[in-house]
Design a protein around this motif. Structure first.
Motif, short mmCIF file in Angstrom:
data_model
loop_
_atom_site.label_atom_id
_atom_site.label_comp_id
_atom_site.label_asym_id
_atom_site.label_seq_id
_atom_site.Cartn_x
_atom_site.Cartn_y
_atom_site.Cartn_z
N MET A 1 -15.30 13.83 -19.17
CA MET A 1 -16.53 13.96 -19.96
C MET A 1 -17.14 15.33 -19.70
N LYS A 2 -17.55 15.99 -20.75
CA LYS A 2 -18.17 17.30 -20.64
C LYS A 2 -19.62 17.25 -21.12
N ILE A 3 -20.48 17.96 -20.40
CA ILE A 3 -21.88 18.12 -20.79
C ILE A 3 -22.13 19.59 -21.01
N GLN A 4 -22.66 19.95 -22.18
CA GLN A 4 -22.97 21.36 -22.44
C GLN A 4 -24.45 21.49 -22.77
N LEU B 1 -25.34 18.45 -25.23
CA LEU B 1 -24.15 17.92 -25.89
C LEU B 1 -23.29 17.17 -24.88
N ILE B 2 -22.91 15.94 -25.23
CA ILE B 2 -21.99 15.13 -24.41
C ILE B 2 -20.72 14.93 -25.21
N GLU B 3 -19.58 15.22 -24.58
CA GLU B 3 -18.29 15.06 -25.25
C GLU B 3 -17.42 14.12 -24.42
N SER B 4 -16.94 13.05 -25.05
CA SER B 4 -16.14 12.06 -24.34
C SER B 4 -15.10 11.46 -25.29
N ILE C 1 -21.46 5.51 -20.70
CA ILE C 1 -20.30 6.20 -21.24
C ILE C 1 -19.28 6.46 -20.11
N GLU C 2 -18.05 6.09 -20.35
CA GLU C 2 -16.98 6.24 -19.36
C GLU C 2 -17.35 5.63 -18.01
N GLY C 3 -18.00 4.48 -18.04
CA GLY C 3 -18.38 3.80 -16.81
C GLY C 3 -19.54 4.44 -16.07
N LYS C 4 -20.17 5.44 -16.65
CA LYS C 4 -21.29 6.13 -16.03
C LYS C 4 -22.58 5.84 -16.79
N ARG C 5 -23.69 5.88 -16.04
CA ARG C 5 -25.01 5.74 -16.65
C ARG C 5 -25.71 7.09 -16.58
N LEU C 6 -25.86 7.72 -17.75
CA LEU C 6 -26.57 9.00 -17.85
C LEU C 6 -27.98 8.73 -18.35
N ALA D 1 -17.34 2.22 -29.96
CA ALA D 1 -16.69 1.07 -29.33
C ALA D 1 -16.87 1.05 -27.82
N GLU D 2 -16.89 2.22 -27.18
CA GLU D 2 -16.97 2.28 -25.73
C GLU D 2 -18.23 2.99 -25.24
N ILE D 3 -19.21 3.19 -26.12
CA ILE D 3 -20.44 3.91 -25.74
C ILE D 3 -21.64 3.10 -26.21
N SER D 4 -22.59 2.87 -25.30
CA SER D 4 -23.83 2.20 -25.68
C SER D 4 -25.02 2.95 -25.11
#
Length: 452
Positions: A1-4, A18-21, A172-177, A150-153
């Motif tokens: 996962m990238k954060i810009q 920007l979050i990219e996953s 997202i991706e098992g992480k809580r941002l 489907a995999e992001i809430s």
């Protein structure tokens, strides 16, 4: 996962993260840069990625530095969904339409009076561009998890600050941002205290007042003194104000003072068409603030409300003492400029600054004691009395920001400090690391970080 970090990194305005996953791109906020010419120029620069490749926008709230670039995002190809709360949708619509109208008017004035270097001067975007944003909104209820993909809430929870403002949890991706958005005050007159997050792997925390504590003053008493002093001198009080929430907060204090007979009978004017429309949003969203419907209506009865520009001109040339609340809050545009053109050169005038003033704005220059102020290509000597009432800010101070982190059950891996100037970012980083022993990072504009 990238954060810009595409905005509000090392500066207060232009919020865009920007979050990219896994091929999905999500933009948290899409704001305008505000301040000096150099930073405003960034609004004309393209994003480092194509807007057409962004799938979703999550808006924290409807202030211009968080939503004001949306017309350009869509004009340049964005076709996804914009998630926000119901009050944020209503406020963003007003903010964007007002912003576009001001830009069109200023471009027209610059072309007519030949003070722009650009021939012809062009607005950043038009009213027509702003209208194109509206079909993309999807309204979200706070405190309810919703699926983005489907995999992001995500989940919105109240941030105080202004109507509809929320912090955002992104799963997202098992992480809580957790994205704070702008955090309100724990003791605001109108807004409820912000809700504190209970858990986060990564936090993106605003730092606007990261190096400041709001004074233990009584803003109502300061306002009373300013109004009475100006009245005795036969002068006018001009209050540049953000149209959303700050204008209503000042109205509330003036109403309280008037009801108690502590300020004189004279015209009290609110001259911000958008601010007047926000009052309707207050009435329609009573669950978001402390003001009761009958109080709201009694408060409004104290004020003359100006919407038409010819009434603005009439008010400006009526020299009897009066109090005027007019947008914009940082004196970057809007009708307050028309009042200041006439009144800032008069020593009997009082200008009251009531909110955060970004670097390079006219409001900051007045606070810094500049002797001349440039408006519409002309310089005006500053003879008016300039007063700052700090206790009226809608932003939480350093203590409020630290307190917002106090209920985290486990330490996040990293807190990214955004939406602040250098001194505020550094001071808040030191305080958080000392109090909570959580690693803090200060990202720079354009930086990309990877989260494994």
């Amino acid at each position: 996962m990238k954060i810009q970090f595409l905005g509000a990194a090392g500066t207060v305005t232009g919020s865009k993260t920007l979050i990219e996953s896994k091929g999905i791109r999500i933009l948290v906020d899409c704001g305008l840069f505000q301040g000096g010419k150099e930073i405003r120029q960034l609004n004309w620069e393209p994003l480092p990625i194509l807007p057409s490749t962004i799938d979703f926008v999550l808006l924290t709230h409807g202030h211009l530095d968080h939503c004001g670039w949306l017309p350009l995002l869509i004009k340049q190809g964005f076709e996804g969904k914009i998630f926000c709360t119901s009050p944020t949708k209503a406020i963003t619509r007003l903010i964007l339409m007002d912003s576009a109208k001001i830009q069109e008017e200023e471009a027209e004035k610059a072309n007519k009076e030949h003070y722009s270097k650009h021939i012809p001067a062009q607005p950043l975007y038009t009213v027509e561009d702003a209208e194109e944003v509206l079909p993309f909104f999807r309204v979200i209820q706070p405190d309810t998890s919703f699926d983005i993909d489907a995999e992001i809430s995500a989940r919105y929870f109240s941030a105080g600050h202004i109507l509809g403002a929320c912090s955002i949890e992104l799963f997202i991706e098992g992480k809580r941002l957790v994205f704070s958005g702008d955090i309100g005050r724990d003791n605001d007159d109108l807004m409820f205290p912000p809700v504190k997050p209970k858990a986060a792997d990564y936090v993106f925390l605003e730092s606007t007042y990261g190096d400041k504590l709001h004074p233990d003053n009584d803003p109502k008493a300061e306002l009373k003194d300013c109004i009475n002093e100006a009245f005795e001198k036969g002068g006018n009080v001009v209050i540049p104000s953000f149209a959303v929430e700050r204008a209503q907060a000042i109205m509330y204090l003036i109403w309280q003072l008037k009801k108690a007979g502590e300020i004189p009978d004279m015209p009290y004017i609110i001259d911000t068409p958008m601010g007047i429309k926000v009052i309707d949003i207050f009435e329609n969203n009573r669950e978001w603030h402390k003001l009761k419907l009958d109080e709201c209506r009694e408060m409004c009865a104290v004020f003359s409300m100006i919407t038409e520009y010819e009434d603005t001109i009439a008010a400006i040339y009526d020299d009897q003492p009066k109090v005027v609340i007019a947008a914009s809050g940082m004196i970057t545009g809007g009708r307050v400029l028309s009042y200041l053109e006439r009144y800032i050169v008069r020593p009997e005038t009082t200008v009251i600054i009531v909110g955060y003033q970004a670097e390079g704005t006219r409001g900051r220059k007045l606070l810094d004691g500049e002797k001349e102020i440039k408006m519409y290509g002309k310089y005006y000597p500053v003879e008016a009395k300039i007063v700052e009432i700090e206790g009226l800010s809608a932003h939480g101070d350093q203590d409020d920001l630290l307190n917002w982190l106090s209920e985290l059950e486990e330490k996040p891996q990293t807190i990214f400090l955004v939406h602040g100037e250098t001194e505020a970012l550094v001071a808040l980083k030191e305080k958080i690391e000392t109090r909570y022993a959580i690693n803090c990072e200060i990202p720079y504009q354009g930086q990309t970080v990877e989260i494994n």
